[in-house]
Design a protein around this motif. Structure first.
Motif, PDB file in Angstrom:
ATOM      1  N   GLN A 465       0.824  -1.208   0.000  1.00 26.85           N
ATOM      2  CA  GLN A 465       0.000   0.000   0.000  1.00 26.85           C
ATOM      3  C   GLN A 465       0.865   1.268   0.000  1.00 26.85           C
ATOM      4  O   GLN A 465       0.559   2.247  -0.688  1.00 26.85           O
ATOM      5  CB  GLN A 465      -0.931  -0.002   1.217  1.00 26.85           C
ATOM      6  N   GLU A 466       1.975   1.238   0.770  1.00 27.28           N
ATOM      7  CA  GLU A 466       2.866   2.399   0.818  1.00 27.28           C
ATOM      8  C   GLU A 466       3.588   2.575  -0.515  1.00 27.28           C
ATOM      9  O   GLU A 466       3.836   3.698  -0.961  1.00 27.28           O
ATOM     10  CB  GLU A 466       3.879   2.253   1.947  1.00 27.28           C
ATOM     11  N   TYR A 467       3.930   1.470  -1.163  1.00 28.13           N
ATOM     12  CA  TYR A 467       4.568   1.554  -2.478  1.00 28.13           C
ATOM     13  C   TYR A 467       3.615   2.181  -3.483  1.00 28.13           C
ATOM     14  O   TYR A 467       4.005   3.055  -4.269  1.00 28.13           O
ATOM     15  CB  TYR A 467       5.005   0.171  -2.947  1.00 28.13           C
ATOM     16  N   ASP A 468       2.357   1.759  -3.443  1.00 31.53           N
ATOM     17  CA  ASP A 468       1.354   2.335  -4.341  1.00 31.53           C
ATOM     18  C   ASP A 468       1.174   3.826  -4.069  1.00 31.53           C
ATOM     19  O   ASP A 468       1.010   4.626  -5.001  1.00 31.53           O
ATOM     20  CB  ASP A 468       0.016   1.614  -4.172  1.00 31.53           C
ATOM     21  N   THR A 469       1.239   4.191  -2.792  1.00 31.58           N
ATOM     22  CA  THR A 469       1.127   5.610  -2.428  1.00 31.58           C
ATOM     23  C   THR A 469       2.303   6.399  -2.993  1.00 31.58           C
ATOM     24  O   THR A 469       2.142   7.535  -3.458  1.00 31.58           O
ATOM     25  CB  THR A 469       1.083   5.773  -0.897  1.00 31.58           C
ATOM     26  N   PHE A 470       3.487   5.793  -2.984  1.00 33.34           N
ATOM     27  CA  PHE A 470       4.660   6.462  -3.536  1.00 33.34           C
ATOM     28  C   PHE A 470       4.524   6.631  -5.042  1.00 33.34           C
ATOM     29  O   PHE A 470       4.912   7.671  -5.599  1.00 33.34           O
ATOM     30  CB  PHE A 470       5.922   5.670  -3.213  1.00 33.34           C
ATOM     31  N   ILE A 471       3.978   5.626  -5.719  1.00 34.84           N
ATOM     32  CA  ILE A 471       3.759   5.733  -7.165  1.00 34.84           C
ATOM     33  C   ILE A 471       2.811   6.899  -7.462  1.00 34.84           C
ATOM     34  O   ILE A 471       3.036   7.683  -8.403  1.00 34.84           O
ATOM     35  CB  ILE A 471       3.196   4.418  -7.736  1.00 34.84           C
ATOM     36  N   ASP A 472       1.754   7.042  -6.663  1.00 33.35           N
ATOM     37  CA  ASP A 472       0.829   8.174  -6.827  1.00 33.35           C
ATOM     38  C   ASP A 472       1.544   9.494  -6.547  1.00 33.35           C
ATOM     39  O   ASP A 472       1.295  10.499  -7.219  1.00 33.35           O
ATOM     40  CB  ASP A 472      -0.365   8.022  -5.889  1.00 33.35           C
ATOM     41  N   TYR A 473       2.407   9.478  -5.549  1.00 34.89           N
ATOM     42  CA  TYR A 473       3.185  10.671  -5.185  1.00 34.89           C
ATOM     43  C   TYR A 473       4.064  11.099  -6.367  1.00 34.89           C
ATOM     44  O   TYR A 473       4.156  12.296  -6.694  1.00 34.89           O
ATOM     45  CB  TYR A 473       4.031  10.344  -3.956  1.00 34.89           C
ATOM     46  N   LEU A 474       4.701  10.120  -7.013  1.00 37.29           N
ATOM     47  CA  LEU A 474       5.548  10.425  -8.167  1.00 37.29           C
ATOM     48  C   LEU A 474       4.722  10.979  -9.326  1.00 37.29           C
ATOM     49  O   LEU A 474       5.168  11.884 -10.045  1.00 37.29           O
ATOM     50  CB  LEU A 474       6.287   9.170  -8.623  1.00 37.29           C
ATOM     51  N   ALA A 475       3.512  10.439  -9.511  1.00 38.14           N
ATOM     52  CA  ALA A 475       2.656  10.901 -10.600  1.00 38.14           C
ATOM     53  C   ALA A 475       2.343  12.388 -10.457  1.00 38.14           C
ATOM     54  O   ALA A 475       2.312  13.140 -11.442  1.00 38.14           O
ATOM     55  CB  ALA A 475       1.374  10.080 -10.643  1.00 38.14           C
ATOM     56  N   LYS A 476       2.142  12.822  -9.208  1.00 37.75           N
ATOM     57  CA  LYS A 476       1.875  14.242  -8.957  1.00 37.75           C
ATOM     58  C   LYS A 476       3.107  15.107  -9.239  1.00 37.75           C
ATOM     59  O   LYS A 476       2.983  16.309  -9.481  1.00 37.75           O
ATOM     60  CB  LYS A 476       1.432  14.430  -7.506  1.00 37.75           C
ATOM     61  N   LYS A 477       4.289  14.476  -9.200  1.00 37.63           N
ATOM     62  CA  LYS A 477       5.530  15.190  -9.488  1.00 37.63           C
ATOM     63  C   LYS A 477       5.913  15.115 -10.968  1.00 37.63           C
ATOM     64  O   LYS A 477       6.947  15.645 -11.369  1.00 37.63           O
ATOM     65  CB  LYS A 477       6.673  14.604  -8.658  1.00 37.63           C
ATOM     66  N   GLY A 478       5.074  14.420 -11.762  1.00 34.47           N
ATOM     67  CA  GLY A 478       5.349  14.348 -13.189  1.00 34.47           C
ATOM     68  C   GLY A 478       5.956  13.050 -13.666  1.00 34.47           C
ATOM     69  O   GLY A 478       6.261  12.897 -14.853  1.00 34.47           O
ATOM     70  N   PHE A 479       6.135  12.076 -12.757  1.00 33.95           N
ATOM     71  CA  PHE A 479       6.678  10.774 -13.139  1.00 33.95           C
ATOM     72  C   PHE A 479       5.534   9.777 -13.291  1.00 33.95           C
ATOM     73  O   PHE A 479       5.011   9.274 -12.297  1.00 33.95           O
ATOM     74  CB  PHE A 479       7.664  10.252 -12.083  1.00 33.95           C
ATOM     75  N   VAL A 480       5.143   9.486 -14.516  1.00 35.87           N
ATOM     76  CA  VAL A 480       4.074   8.521 -14.757  1.00 35.87           C
ATOM     77  C   VAL A 480       4.718   7.172 -15.100  1.00 35.87           C
ATOM     78  O   VAL A 480       5.468   7.063 -16.074  1.00 35.87           O
ATOM     79  CB  VAL A 480       3.160   8.976 -15.909  1.00 35.87           C
ATOM     80  N   ILE A 481       4.431   6.156 -14.292  1.00 33.62           N
ATOM     81  CA  ILE A 481       5.074   4.844 -14.434  1.00 33.62           C
ATOM     82  C   ILE A 481       4.014   3.807 -14.771  1.00 33.62           C
ATOM     83  O   ILE A 481       3.031   3.648 -14.032  1.00 33.62           O
ATOM     84  CB  ILE A 481       5.800   4.447 -13.129  1.00 33.62           C
ATOM     85  N   ASN A 482       4.203   3.087 -15.869  1.00 29.83           N
ATOM     86  CA  ASN A 482       3.223   2.078 -16.253  1.00 29.83           C
ATOM     87  C   ASN A 482       3.306   0.871 -15.316  1.00 29.83           C
ATOM     88  O   ASN A 482       4.256   0.725 -14.542  1.00 29.83           O
ATOM     89  CB  ASN A 482       3.405   1.645 -17.716  1.00 29.83           C
ATOM     90  N   GLU A 483       2.301  -0.007 -15.392  1.00 29.44           N
ATOM     91  CA  GLU A 483       2.201  -1.127 -14.455  1.00 29.44           C
ATOM     92  C   GLU A 483       3.384  -2.078 -14.573  1.00 29.44           C
ATOM     93  O   GLU A 483       3.887  -2.596 -13.562  1.00 29.44           O
ATOM     94  CB  GLU A 483       0.886  -1.879 -14.689  1.00 29.44           C
ATOM     95  N   ARG A 484       3.854  -2.326 -15.786  1.00 32.68           N
ATOM     96  CA  ARG A 484       4.992  -3.236 -15.985  1.00 32.68           C
ATOM     97  C   ARG A 484       6.237  -2.695 -15.289  1.00 32.68           C
ATOM     98  O   ARG A 484       6.942  -3.422 -14.587  1.00 32.68           O
ATOM     99  CB  ARG A 484       5.238  -3.420 -17.482  1.00 32.68           C
ATOM    100  N   LYS A 485       6.482  -1.415 -15.456  1.00 32.91           N
ATOM    101  CA  LYS A 485       7.668  -0.813 -14.845  1.00 32.91           C
ATOM    102  C   LYS A 485       7.499  -0.717 -13.323  1.00 32.91           C
ATOM    103  O   LYS A 485       8.476  -0.838 -12.587  1.00 32.91           O
ATOM    104  CB  LYS A 485       7.929   0.569 -15.446  1.00 32.91           C
ATOM    105  N   GLN A 486       6.281  -0.535 -12.843  1.00 30.76           N
ATOM    106  CA  GLN A 486       6.039  -0.539 -11.398  1.00 30.76           C
ATOM    107  C   GLN A 486       6.456  -1.874 -10.793  1.00 30.76           C
ATOM    108  O   GLN A 486       7.065  -1.917  -9.718  1.00 30.76           O
ATOM    109  CB  GLN A 486       4.562  -0.259 -11.105  1.00 30.76           C
ATOM    110  N   GLU A 487       6.135  -2.959 -11.486  1.00 35.01           N
ATOM    111  CA  GLU A 487       6.514  -4.288 -11.002  1.00 35.01           C
ATOM    112  C   GLU A 487       8.037  -4.465 -11.044  1.00 35.01           C
ATOM    113  O   GLU A 487       8.627  -5.021 -10.119  1.00 35.01           O
ATOM    114  CB  GLU A 487       5.835  -5.366 -11.849  1.00 35.01           C
ATOM    115  N   ASP A 488       8.661  -3.974 -12.117  1.00 33.58           N
ATOM    116  CA  ASP A 488      10.107  -4.125 -12.261  1.00 33.58           C
ATOM    117  C   ASP A 488      10.860  -3.383 -11.158  1.00 33.58           C
ATOM    118  O   ASP A 488      11.887  -3.861 -10.663  1.00 33.58           O
ATOM    119  CB  ASP A 488      10.565  -3.600 -13.631  1.00 33.58           C
TER     120      ASP A 488
END
Length: 547
Positions: A465-488
């Motif tokens: 859950q915290e990792y997912d929150t960090f991914i959302d945090y990055l999206a707000k900073k302009g870093f959009v990461i697709n699901e495949r790269k999130q897993e990697d």
């Protein structure tokens, strides 16, 4: 780098097509066993080589149509010629000289406080144990609002400005206004500046019941002394095998690397020898009284292992004293001497090449990249092109029959493949952006935990859950990461966040302990050091025999 003879050195500097500046320099060498390299520069007059240079300089000073900043011209002239000698010789201005000296000597005058600029507020994220700040009552998690009379919160001050505010002469006070756990401490905390000692050993601990681990960041003035102390402490804890981590160790003092190498040999062994056009061959030997002269040894290296770290790695490999694990080292086989000017500037001049005990030169091939000279704004950056290909030339054989080659760095005995995810540009951009630290300090620094470092290391893992929150945090900073790269990137980023949390709560040691839990290099080293099943069986049988 220590020397036992004296001689004069000529250095000529030119700048562009018009400015020519000559310097004749005298060299006083420190004794090889001295505590610190000392090299001083004094003018000793002109030679035939420098007369034309001096004449041109006098002409410019006395006849040029406009007034000149002579210091600026001299700095530019010296920098120009030094930059053209080789990739490693350099000219440092006083501030850069001071920074280099502080890094190598591991000491500066300050308060022993590490901060992170979080939303224009200085968050205290680390303290030197028993340092001035800790003694004065500053705590990790404090937010600094004001330093002396200067408000720092909301001001977007540069690191240079903040450093100037905090550092100062030993014995002088600095007053810090702080918020702690959301409450303003009314009276400023008075901290008396002192001499701060920073160890060049990142961490030393028992990674397994009989296996010690030491990571050396650089070879500074006190590294050999600190290393010997660390070895003694690990042996008291039962260490009979050792992992020495030299990854990203860019070098340091030549003679300190030799002193560290001494700790691994019980006999007098050749560690390295040097030779140059103006330098006679000189050999450097161990003293034969090493504190870890016996016991299995694994040395970790990578592309960032260079210079003095390669001297140590090469000696251990040539004498079959250690197994080298990792990736090919940087490949810097040139020795620099430091020459100090009276104004505090410094020349780091390449004076000789060094060779491993078997005679290997590990220097990469380098050629001038003259096309870069058209970019005058960055005319020295990238001037030299280094050949990163593995160019094995002459072959050497160790006593145990291991075949080693010269050229292009230290090749490890056991190669560790690079994790492609760490080379991913997106991941590198995330790490370089400091968003990992910002995320941790915004979410995990409300208050320090009540549990111990052991409980943290054994029981804490970043929830999905915290990792997912960090991914959302990055999206707000302009870093959009697709699901495949999130897993990697999941395991890498989880470890990074856990390590930063550990460092904040428990200090530098926890950071490396967390990182080492999933480190491929460390895993390979532990596999090599752990006893084979046959060894365990033999031990069990021996213990069951009648006495």
């Amino acid at each position: 780098m220590q020397r036992g003879t004296g001689r004069n050195i000529f250095v000529a500097a030119t700048y562009g097509a018009t400015l020519l500046l000559g310097l004749i320099l005298g060299q006083n060498y420190a004794d090889q066993q001295g505590s610190k390299p000392v090299s001083t520069l004094v003018p000793i007059g002109l030679s035939d080589h420098s007369y034309k240079i001096q004449q041109a300089l006098d002409l410019i000073i006395h006849s040029y149509m406009d007034s000149l900043d002579i210091d600026s011209l001299q700095n530019g002239a010296i920098n120009h010629i030094i930059a053209h000698l080789d990739p490693y010789s350099s000219y440092l201005l006083p501030n850069d000289t001071r920074a280099q000296t502080e890094a190598l000597e591991g000491t500066f005058e300050g308060i022993g406080l590490e901060y992170f600029n979080l939303n224009d507020t200085l968050l205290v994220v680390g303290l030197i144990t028993n340092g001035p700040a800790e003694k004065a009552g500053v705590k990790v998690g404090d937010r600094i609002l004001q330093i002396d009379s200067t408000q720092v919160t909301g001001q977007s001050l540069t690191q240079a400005v903040i450093k100037k505010l905090i550092r100062g002469k030993k014995g002088t006070p600095v007053y810090l206004q702080v918020i702690r756990e959301g409450n303003l401490i009314e009276a400023p905390i008075t901290v008396i500046r002192d001499q701060i000692q920073v160890s060049s050993i990142d961490v030393s601990y028992m990674i397994e019941p009989t296996i010690g681990y030491i990571r050396i960041r650089r070879f500074g003035l006190k590294t050999a002394q600190n290393f010997k102390t660390a070895i003694a402490d690990l042996k008291k804890q039962g260490a009979s095998r050792l992992i020495l981590d030299l990854r990203d160790n860019g070098g340091g003092y030549f003679h300190i690397a030799i002193r560290v190498a001494n700790e691994f040999f019980k006999d007098k062994k050749l560690i390295v020898y040097t030779e140059g056009a103006h330098e006679q061959k000189r050999e450097y030997y161990s003293e034969g009284n090493g504190s870890y002269a016996e016991g299995k040894l694994i040395v970790l290296i990578n592309e960032g292992t260079a210079s003095a770290a390669e001297i140590l790695s090469g000696a251990l490999q040539d004498w079959d004293r250690a197994t080298i694990v990792g990736r090919r080292s940087y490949g810097k086989g040139i020795v620099q001497e430091q020459f100090d000017f009276a104004d505090g500037s410094r020349i780091n001049l390449s004076i000789s090449r060094y060779y491993t005990p078997l005679g290997r030169s590990i220097q990469k091939k380098y050629i001038p990249n003259w096309s870069n000279m058209t970019d005058y704004a960055h005319m020295y950056k990238g001037l030299w092109a280094l050949d990163t290909t593995l160019a094995q030339t002459q072959m050497f054989e160790t006593t145990e029959g291991k075949q080693l080659f010269s050229g292009g760095g230290i090749t490890p005995d056991l190669h560790v493949s690079v994790d492609s995810n760490t080379l991913n540009l997106l991941y590198q951009e995330i790490v370089g952006s400091s968003y990992l630290e910002q995320f941790v300090y915004e979410r995990f620094t409300r208050r320090l935990p009540a549990y111990s470092i052991e409980n943290f290391l054994q029981g804490y893992h970043l929830p999905q859950q915290e990792y997912d929150t960090f991914i959302d945090y990055l999206a707000k900073k302009g870093f959009v990461i697709n699901e495949r790269k999130q897993e990697d990137l999941l395991e890498l980023i989880q470890t990074d966040i856990e390590a930063i949390v550990g460092r904040y709560y428990f200090g530098r040691e926890a950071y490396f302990k967390v990182k080492n839990r999933t480190d491929d290099y460390v895993e390979e080293a532990l596999t090599l050091l752990k006893p084979l099943p046959s060894d365990t069986l033999s031990t069990d049988l021996d213990s069951s025999l009648p006495k």
